[in-house]
Design a protein around this motif. Structure first.
Motif, PDB file in Angstrom:
ATOM      1  N   CYS A   1       0.817  -1.227   0.000  1.00 63.04           N
ATOM      2  CA  CYS A   1       0.000   0.000   0.000  1.00 63.04           C
ATOM      3  C   CYS A   1       0.847   1.272   0.000  1.00 63.04           C
ATOM      4  CB  CYS A   1      -0.968   0.018   1.176  1.00 63.04           C
ATOM      5  SG  CYS A   1      -2.158  -1.334   1.181  1.00 63.04           S
ATOM      6  N   GLY A   2       1.983   1.234  -0.667  1.00 59.64           N
ATOM      7  CA  GLY A   2       2.808   2.429  -0.797  1.00 59.64           C
ATOM      8  C   GLY A   2       3.830   2.641   0.299  1.00 59.64           C
ATOM      9  N   TRP A   3       3.884   1.772   1.302  1.00 61.29           N
ATOM     10  CA  TRP A   3       4.875   1.904   2.367  1.00 61.29           C
ATOM     11  C   TRP A   3       6.201   1.310   1.892  1.00 61.29           C
ATOM     12  CZ3 TRP A   3       4.190   4.398   6.999  1.00 61.29           C
ATOM     13  CH2 TRP A   3       2.889   4.824   7.272  1.00 61.29           C
ATOM     14  N   THR A   4       7.279   2.042   2.116  1.00 65.46           N
ATOM     15  CA  THR A   4       8.573   1.650   1.593  1.00 65.46           C
ATOM     16  C   THR A   4       9.668   1.979   2.605  1.00 65.46           C
ATOM     17  OG1 THR A   4      10.039   1.867  -0.346  1.00 65.46           O
ATOM     18  CG2 THR A   4       8.953   3.870   0.437  1.00 65.46           C
ATOM     19  N   SER A   5      10.906   1.719   2.231  1.00 66.65           N
ATOM     20  CA  SER A   5      12.043   1.970   3.125  1.00 66.65           C
ATOM     21  C   SER A   5      12.374   3.458   3.184  1.00 66.65           C
ATOM     22  CB  SER A   5      13.280   1.212   2.636  1.00 66.65           C
ATOM     23  OG  SER A   5      13.040  -0.160   2.561  1.00 66.65           O
ATOM     24  N   LEU A   6      12.832   3.893   4.334  1.00 72.81           N
ATOM     25  CA  LEU A   6      13.383   5.241   4.470  1.00 72.81           C
ATOM     26  C   LEU A   6      14.874   5.166   4.165  1.00 72.81           C
ATOM     27  CD1 LEU A   6      13.213   8.225   5.302  1.00 72.81           C
ATOM     28  CD2 LEU A   6      13.735   7.502   7.642  1.00 72.81           C
ATOM     29  N   LEU A   7      15.266   5.872   3.126  1.00 72.12           N
ATOM     30  CA  LEU A   7      16.683   5.922   2.761  1.00 72.12           C
ATOM     31  C   LEU A   7      17.137   7.364   2.842  1.00 72.12           C
ATOM     32  CD1 LEU A   7      19.079   4.220   1.696  1.00 72.12           C
ATOM     33  CD2 LEU A   7      18.350   4.821  -0.619  1.00 72.12           C
ATOM     34  N   GLY A   8      18.192   7.620   3.562  1.00 67.63           N
ATOM     35  CA  GLY A   8      18.693   8.977   3.682  1.00 67.63           C
ATOM     36  C   GLY A   8      19.179   9.524   2.349  1.00 67.63           C
ATOM     37  N   ASN A   9      19.317  10.851   2.283  1.00 67.73           N
ATOM     38  CA  ASN A   9      19.767  11.481   1.040  1.00 67.73           C
ATOM     39  C   ASN A   9      21.227  11.157   0.762  1.00 67.73           C
ATOM     40  OD1 ASN A   9      17.252  12.616   0.775  1.00 67.73           O
ATOM     41  ND2 ASN A   9      17.829  14.574   1.709  1.00 67.73           N
ATOM     42  N   TYR A  10      21.537  11.086  -0.511  1.00 66.93           N
ATOM     43  CA  TYR A  10      22.918  10.850  -0.944  1.00 66.93           C
ATOM     44  C   TYR A  10      23.147  11.603  -2.247  1.00 66.93           C
ATOM     45  CZ  TYR A  10      20.486   7.434  -3.870  1.00 66.93           C
ATOM     46  OH  TYR A  10      19.614   6.833  -4.741  1.00 66.93           O
ATOM     47  N   GLU A  11      24.407  11.785  -2.596  1.00 63.15           N
ATOM     48  CA  GLU A  11      24.762  12.470  -3.841  1.00 63.15           C
ATOM     49  C   GLU A  11      26.029  11.853  -4.408  1.00 63.15           C
ATOM     50  OE1 GLU A  11      26.603  16.686  -4.517  1.00 63.15           O
ATOM     51  OE2 GLU A  11      24.426  16.946  -4.319  1.00 63.15           O
ATOM     52  N   GLY A  12      25.918  11.240  -5.571  1.00 71.00           N
ATOM     53  CA  GLY A  12      27.082  10.691  -6.248  1.00 71.00           C
ATOM     54  C   GLY A  12      27.495   9.318  -5.779  1.00 71.00           C
ATOM     55  N   SER A  13      27.301   9.033  -4.493  1.00 68.69           N
ATOM     56  CA  SER A  13      27.707   7.755  -3.930  1.00 68.69           C
ATOM     57  C   SER A  13      26.896   7.481  -2.678  1.00 68.69           C
ATOM     58  CB  SER A  13      29.207   7.776  -3.582  1.00 68.69           C
ATOM     59  OG  SER A  13      29.556   6.663  -2.779  1.00 68.69           O
ATOM     60  N   LEU A  14      26.603   6.212  -2.437  1.00 64.37           N
ATOM     61  CA  LEU A  14      25.916   5.850  -1.196  1.00 64.37           C
ATOM     62  C   LEU A  14      26.794   6.092   0.021  1.00 64.37           C
ATOM     63  CD1 LEU A  14      24.046   2.573  -2.233  1.00 64.37           C
ATOM     64  CD2 LEU A  14      23.099   4.872  -1.965  1.00 64.37           C
ATOM     65  N   ASP A  15      28.084   6.274  -0.186  1.00 59.48           N
ATOM     66  CA  ASP A  15      28.978   6.580   0.930  1.00 59.48           C
ATOM     67  C   ASP A  15      28.671   7.939   1.553  1.00 59.48           C
ATOM     68  OD1 ASP A  15      30.298   4.182   0.579  1.00 59.48           O
ATOM     69  OD2 ASP A  15      31.876   5.030  -0.668  1.00 59.48           O
ATOM     70  N   THR A  16      27.880   8.791   0.861  1.00 58.05           N
ATOM     71  CA  THR A  16      27.546  10.099   1.415  1.00 58.05           C
ATOM     72  C   THR A  16      26.338  10.057   2.348  1.00 58.05           C
ATOM     73  OG1 THR A  16      26.184  10.642  -0.526  1.00 58.05           O
ATOM     74  CG2 THR A  16      28.515  11.287  -0.589  1.00 58.05           C
ATOM     75  N   LEU A  17      25.718   8.891   2.502  1.00 52.24           N
ATOM     76  CA  LEU A  17      24.630   8.757   3.477  1.00 52.24           C
ATOM     77  C   LEU A  17      25.129   9.107   4.878  1.00 52.24           C
ATOM     78  CD1 LEU A  17      23.022   5.358   2.413  1.00 52.24           C
ATOM     79  CD2 LEU A  17      21.809   7.538   2.526  1.00 52.24           C
ATOM     80  N   LEU A  18      24.313   9.815   5.638  1.00 53.28           N
ATOM     81  CA  LEU A  18      24.665  10.049   7.039  1.00 53.28           C
ATOM     82  C   LEU A  18      24.695   8.723   7.784  1.00 53.28           C
ATOM     83  CD1 LEU A  18      22.557  13.239   7.910  1.00 53.28           C
ATOM     84  CD2 LEU A  18      24.959  13.104   7.223  1.00 53.28           C
ATOM     85  N   PRO A  19      25.579   8.573   8.781  1.00 59.33           N
ATOM     86  CA  PRO A  19      25.750   7.280   9.461  1.00 59.33           C
ATOM     87  C   PRO A  19      24.451   6.694  10.013  1.00 59.33           C
ATOM     88  CG  PRO A  19      27.528   8.759  10.056  1.00 59.33           C
ATOM     89  CD  PRO A  19      26.566   9.572   9.243  1.00 59.33           C
TER      90      PRO A  19
END
Length: 296
Positions: free
Chosen positions: A39-57
């Motif tokens: 029903c539209g519920w999904t994972s919360l993924l933090g913002n990133y730019e260029g690489s997933l390594d930029t996700l906040l810890p």
């Protein structure tokens, strides 16, 4: 013979067993019965730019929602409140781990909204013990931003509520909220993306009179469903009321997280739910169904 519109609407709701257990405002915006899927519920993924390594810890290692029949080793499938499937949030088996599910919407008119759900929580039954102190918390939040033509200073507003069940092996059994302003951080090098982590275990405050002992059945594979209702006014960006089971709580001291409006989130209306474990064992939040309604 004339028919009163309110009475007719009430009769229609009461005739539908899926909706009669809720008390929606006049317009039902979404009704999520997880026997019909995610029903539209999904994972919360933090913002990133260029690489997933930029996700906040804080966002790394988060797990998202799945469908579950509440299967347990001793009794087979428990099933949901009304049907076979519930939405399940399962943390990793690591102390402090979080699992978050989110539904991303926008609003068409600022006004009162009501979130209702039936939920329950348990730790993974890996031990033949009660284990009632293993789940740290479960909770929910709104993530709202004014429309792009708002006359007053634009804000992004995030009311948070959580049930702090246990900490460090000691039962807490109380509702908490999170006020203040989060720290906004630039992501990447293009100056296009920012992020903030708002689900940490810091800065939560006790809701006045918010102590509540919920039903936690005698072994770790039994569940009992709880009713929850939260009313919020998008026009004034203020909380109106909060109820869990037979208790309605005073929100006079309640505050939301607030920050300046962001450049591309106009009329945003996100709903999120989360679970956190207090030990190296998975914590589960199950949600049978969700009804979001509004008075517009």
């Amino acid at each position: 013979m004339s028919i009163d519109t309110a009475d007719f609407r009430r009769a229609l709701l009461q005739a539908d067993p899926r909706l009669s257990r809720f008390d929606p405002l006049p317009r039902i915006i979404t009704f999520d019965d997880f026997d019909r899927g995610h029903c539209g519920w999904t994972s919360l993924l933090g913002n990133y730019e260029g690489s997933l390594d930029t996700l906040l810890p804080g966002y790394r290692g988060m797990t998202g929602p799945m469908l579950s029949t509440l299967s347990h080793w001793d009794s087979g499938s428990h099933g949901s409140h009304d049907g076979s499937y519930a939405l399940k949030l399962a943390t990793r088996a690591q102390r402090d781990a979080l699992s978050v599910g989110i539904k991303r919407l926008t609003f068409r008119k600022p006004g009162p909204v009501r979130l209702e759900m039936y939920f329950t929580f348990k730790p993974e039954a890996t031990e033949l013990m009660l284990s009632d102190r293993d789940v740290r918390s479960v909770g929910f939040l709104f993530d709202l931003q004014v429309g792009d033509r708002a006359s007053r200073a634009g804000q992004r507003v995030m009311p948070h509520l959580r049930y702090l069940n246990s900490r460090g092996g000691e039962l807490q059994q109380k509702w908490q909220f999170k006020p203040g302003a989060p720290t906004i951080q630039d992501i990447g090098s293009a100056a296009e993306t920012v992020s903030h982590f708002h689900l940490g275990d810091n800065d939560w405050q006790d809701l006045p009179g918010g102590g509540q002992r919920l039903c936690y059945n005698e072994i770790a594979t039994k569940v009992n469903w709880h009713y929850l209702r939260f009313d919020f006014d998008i026009a004034s960006m203020s909380a109106l009321s909060f109820q869990c089971n037979d208790r309605e709580f005073d929100l006079a001291g309640f505050e939301s997280l607030r920050m300046p409006a962001m450049k591309n989130l106009w009329c945003m209306f996100n709903i999120a739910m989360f679970a956190q474990t207090d030990v190296d064992k998975r914590a589960f939040l199950y949600v049978d169904s969700v009804c979001l309604s509004g008075d517009f």
